[in-house]
Scaffold this motif. Structure first.
Motif, PDB file in Angstrom:
ATOM      1  N   VAL A 277     -37.193 -22.603 -20.725  1.00 18.26           N
ATOM      2  CA  VAL A 277     -36.870 -22.625 -19.293  1.00 18.26           C
ATOM      3  C   VAL A 277     -35.432 -22.236 -19.003  1.00 18.26           C
ATOM      4  CG1 VAL A 277     -38.639 -24.287 -18.685  1.00 18.26           C
ATOM      5  CG2 VAL A 277     -36.392 -25.103 -19.409  1.00 18.26           C
ATOM      6  N   ARG A 278     -34.585 -22.280 -20.011  1.00 17.94           N
ATOM      7  CA  ARG A 278     -33.187 -21.909 -19.795  1.00 17.94           C
ATOM      8  C   ARG A 278     -32.894 -20.476 -20.209  1.00 17.94           C
ATOM      9  NH1 ARG A 278     -33.757 -26.956 -21.593  1.00 17.94           N
ATOM     10  NH2 ARG A 278     -32.984 -28.634 -20.276  1.00 17.94           N
ATOM     11  N   GLY A 279     -33.947 -19.752 -20.612  1.00 21.14           N
ATOM     12  CA  GLY A 279     -33.785 -18.352 -20.956  1.00 21.14           C
ATOM     13  C   GLY A 279     -33.427 -18.078 -22.391  1.00 21.14           C
ATOM     14  N   PHE A 280     -33.444 -19.121 -23.259  1.00 17.58           N
ATOM     15  CA  PHE A 280     -33.160 -18.905 -24.668  1.00 17.58           C
ATOM     16  C   PHE A 280     -34.413 -18.413 -25.389  1.00 17.58           C
ATOM     17  CE2 PHE A 280     -29.788 -21.795 -23.481  1.00 17.58           C
ATOM     18  CZ  PHE A 280     -28.696 -21.332 -24.196  1.00 17.58           C
ATOM     19  N   LEU A 281     -34.236 -17.453 -26.276  1.00 12.06           N
ATOM     20  CA  LEU A 281     -35.345 -16.894 -27.025  1.00 12.06           C
ATOM     21  C   LEU A 281     -35.926 -17.960 -27.952  1.00 12.06           C
ATOM     22  CD1 LEU A 281     -36.734 -14.108 -27.306  1.00 12.06           C
ATOM     23  CD2 LEU A 281     -35.205 -13.672 -29.243  1.00 12.06           C
ATOM     24  N   VAL A 282     -37.245 -18.146 -27.884  1.00 13.20           N
ATOM     25  CA  VAL A 282     -37.895 -19.178 -28.699  1.00 13.20           C
ATOM     26  C   VAL A 282     -37.889 -18.787 -30.169  1.00 13.20           C
ATOM     27  CG1 VAL A 282     -40.066 -20.381 -29.139  1.00 13.20           C
ATOM     28  CG2 VAL A 282     -39.318 -19.989 -26.786  1.00 13.20           C
ATOM     29  N   ASP A 283     -38.192 -17.529 -30.471  1.00 11.74           N
ATOM     30  CA  ASP A 283     -38.238 -17.040 -31.851  1.00 11.74           C
ATOM     31  C   ASP A 283     -37.104 -16.043 -32.067  1.00 11.74           C
ATOM     32  OD1 ASP A 283     -38.768 -16.129 -34.367  1.00 11.74           O
ATOM     33  OD2 ASP A 283     -40.631 -15.088 -33.851  1.00 11.74           O
ATOM     34  N   PRO A 284     -36.029 -16.436 -32.766  1.00  9.59           N
ATOM     35  CA  PRO A 284     -34.895 -15.520 -32.969  1.00  9.59           C
ATOM     36  C   PRO A 284     -35.283 -14.221 -33.654  1.00  9.59           C
ATOM     37  CG  PRO A 284     -34.299 -17.767 -33.585  1.00  9.59           C
ATOM     38  CD  PRO A 284     -35.785 -17.761 -33.371  1.00  9.59           C
ATOM     39  N   ASP A 285     -36.357 -14.249 -34.460  1.00 10.15           N
ATOM     40  CA  ASP A 285     -36.777 -13.048 -35.182  1.00 10.15           C
ATOM     41  C   ASP A 285     -37.392 -11.998 -34.269  1.00 10.15           C
ATOM     42  OD1 ASP A 285     -35.887 -14.062 -37.602  1.00 10.15           O
ATOM     43  OD2 ASP A 285     -37.823 -14.958 -38.103  1.00 10.15           O
ATOM     44  N   SER A 286     -37.750 -12.383 -33.047  1.00  6.15           N
ATOM     45  CA  SER A 286     -38.332 -11.417 -32.117  1.00  6.15           C
ATOM     46  C   SER A 286     -37.256 -10.676 -31.317  1.00  6.15           C
ATOM     47  CB  SER A 286     -39.298 -12.116 -31.157  1.00  6.15           C
ATOM     48  OG  SER A 286     -38.612 -12.999 -30.283  1.00  6.15           O
TER      49      SER A 286
ATOM     50  N   LEU B 128     -40.367 -12.832 -20.954  1.00  8.78           N
ATOM     51  CA  LEU B 128     -39.438 -11.794 -20.557  1.00  8.78           C
ATOM     52  C   LEU B 128     -39.936 -10.477 -21.140  1.00  8.78           C
ATOM     53  CD1 LEU B 128     -36.658 -10.984 -19.320  1.00  8.78           C
ATOM     54  CD2 LEU B 128     -35.702 -11.386 -21.593  1.00  8.78           C
ATOM     55  N   ARG B 129     -40.221  -9.518 -20.271  1.00 14.53           N
ATOM     56  CA  ARG B 129     -40.719  -8.239 -20.741  1.00 14.53           C
ATOM     57  C   ARG B 129     -39.563  -7.303 -21.075  1.00 14.53           C
ATOM     58  NH1 ARG B 129     -45.933  -7.597 -20.666  1.00 14.53           N
ATOM     59  NH2 ARG B 129     -47.216  -9.038 -19.474  1.00 14.53           N
TER      60      ARG B 129
ATOM     61  N   VAL C 198     -29.873  -6.327 -23.828  1.00 17.69           N
ATOM     62  CA  VAL C 198     -29.534  -5.530 -22.652  1.00 17.69           C
ATOM     63  C   VAL C 198     -30.121  -6.149 -21.394  1.00 17.69           C
ATOM     64  CG1 VAL C 198     -29.891  -3.303 -21.519  1.00 17.69           C
ATOM     65  CG2 VAL C 198     -29.250  -3.389 -23.938  1.00 17.69           C
ATOM     66  N   HIS C 199     -31.367  -6.594 -21.482  1.00 14.73           N
ATOM     67  CA  HIS C 199     -32.031  -7.204 -20.325  1.00 14.73           C
ATOM     68  C   HIS C 199     -31.321  -8.486 -19.904  1.00 14.73           C
ATOM     69  CE1 HIS C 199     -35.056  -8.851 -17.688  1.00 14.73           C
ATOM     70  NE2 HIS C 199     -35.794  -7.766 -17.809  1.00 14.73           N
ATOM     71  N   ARG C 200     -30.970  -9.307 -20.886  1.00  8.69           N
ATOM     72  CA  ARG C 200     -30.284 -10.559 -20.577  1.00  8.69           C
ATOM     73  C   ARG C 200     -28.915 -10.267 -19.928  1.00  8.69           C
ATOM     74  NH1 ARG C 200     -33.228 -13.626 -19.300  1.00  8.69           N
ATOM     75  NH2 ARG C 200     -34.414 -15.094 -20.513  1.00  8.69           N
TER      76      ARG C 200
ATOM     77  N   MET D 236     -27.271 -11.639 -16.230  1.00  6.87           N
ATOM     78  CA  MET D 236     -26.239 -12.666 -16.378  1.00  6.87           C
ATOM     79  C   MET D 236     -24.933 -12.168 -15.766  1.00  6.87           C
ATOM     80  SD  MET D 236     -27.299 -13.965 -20.210  1.00  6.87           S
ATOM     81  CE  MET D 236     -25.986 -15.179 -20.335  1.00  6.87           C
ATOM     82  N   HIS D 237     -23.838 -12.829 -16.089  1.00  7.00           N
ATOM     83  CA  HIS D 237     -22.551 -12.507 -15.479  1.00  7.00           C
ATOM     84  C   HIS D 237     -21.702 -11.562 -16.316  1.00  7.00           C
ATOM     85  CE1 HIS D 237     -23.125 -16.581 -13.294  1.00  7.00           C
ATOM     86  NE2 HIS D 237     -23.537 -15.590 -12.528  1.00  7.00           N
ATOM     87  N   ILE D 238     -22.357 -10.756 -17.160  1.00 10.20           N
ATOM     88  CA  ILE D 238     -21.620  -9.779 -17.946  1.00 10.20           C
ATOM     89  C   ILE D 238     -21.000  -8.760 -16.989  1.00 10.20           C
ATOM     90  CG2 ILE D 238     -21.818  -7.970 -19.688  1.00 10.20           C
ATOM     91  CD1 ILE D 238     -22.161 -10.835 -20.745  1.00 10.20           C
ATOM     92  N   PRO D 239     -19.691  -8.486 -17.111  1.00 13.36           N
ATOM     93  CA  PRO D 239     -19.040  -7.539 -16.193  1.00 13.36           C
ATOM     94  C   PRO D 239     -19.780  -6.207 -16.121  1.00 13.36           C
ATOM     95  CG  PRO D 239     -17.407  -8.646 -17.552  1.00 13.36           C
ATOM     96  CD  PRO D 239     -18.762  -9.040 -18.090  1.00 13.36           C
ATOM     97  N   GLY D 240     -20.236  -5.852 -14.927  1.00 11.65           N
ATOM     98  CA  GLY D 240     -20.960  -4.607 -14.743  1.00 11.65           C
ATOM     99  C   GLY D 240     -22.367  -4.626 -15.280  1.00 11.65           C
ATOM    100  N   GLY D 241     -22.773  -5.742 -15.873  1.00  5.53           N
ATOM    101  CA  GLY D 241     -24.117  -5.837 -16.429  1.00  5.53           C
ATOM    102  C   GLY D 241     -24.329  -4.992 -17.670  1.00  5.53           C
TER     103      GLY D 241
END
Length: 220
Positions: free
Chosen positions: A131-140, A118-119, A147-149, A153-158
């Motif tokens: 594959v489910r979109g979870f960040l592999v390294d939480p420290d990154s 994910l850029r 914001v990108h996620r 996703m289904h956040i109201p208004g994005g």
């Protein structure tokens, strides 16, 4: 891979201690796993919620969110926590033999790609996700990732509001300081939110919504 034994039966578990194959679930498994989740005896109230989760999974192939389970069972978050003290996914879903990661993602997707990139919205930073979109390294994690996620996703208004960020930073702070992930009950109480408000903020749920945006996931 781990295994769990109860009443002369052996069940295979994944790394999170959840039943590897939900089709192998039975009432004996639930009774045995309940004891592992600090529940000495399963009452009729426990079974009502467990059966709801199982029925939704059988019909849809997807683990329902805590919001749906509470509404369907007529329970408040505090009552759900009393029934399943180790949490929704680490308690109820484990006992019900359904992992929150169980979804309708086509099997081929797991074969074709085990890690996605994910850029960032700006710059050349690349985030490694599963594959489910979870960040592999939480420290990154950083705000750009969140914001990108939120946009996809289904956040109201994005868009992430102050209430969203309060939850996100709470989750991040607890993870960084205490090296754990709080459950939804702690999160709602600490962020002064009721369950309905939390659901409006994160329609995808606690794990598939809030934790994903915060760059966290449950692992052992």
């Amino acid at each position: 891979m781990n295994s769990f034994q109860y009443k002369n039966a052996t069940y295979e578990l994944d790394a999170q201690g959840c039943l590897l194959d939900p089709a192998c679930w039975n009432r004996d498994f639930a009774e045995g796993m309940a004891r592992e989740c600090d529940i000495p005896v399963l009452s009729s109230e426990h079974w009502d919620v467990i059966n709801y989760v199982r029925n939704v999974y059988d019909k849809t192939g997807v683990c329902p969110t805590i919001f749906a389970a509470c509404k369907a069972s007529g329970l408040r978050p505090q009552e759900m926590q009393k029934l399943f003290p180790t949490g929704y996914h680490r308690g109820l879903c484990r006992v019900a033999g359904v992992h929150y990661r169980v979804s309708a993602i086509p099997y081929g997707e797991h074969i074709r790609q085990s890690v996605a990139d994910l850029r960032a919205l700006s710059g050349d930073k690349v985030y490694a996700t599963d594959v489910r979109g979870f960040l592999v390294d939480p420290d990154s994690w950083d705000e750009n990732f969140a914001v990108h996620r939120a946009m996809e996703m289904h956040i109201p208004g994005g868009k992430l509001t102050d209430d969203h960020w309060r939850v996100i930073y709470y989750l991040r702070d607890v993870h960084q300081v205490q090296h754990r992930i709080p459950n939804i009950y702690e999160t709602c109480e600490s962020c002064d939110l009721d369950l309905d408000t939390f659901e409006r903020l994160f329609p995808d749920g606690y794990h598939r919504g809030a934790l994903k945006i915060a760059g966290l996931r449950f692992v052992k």
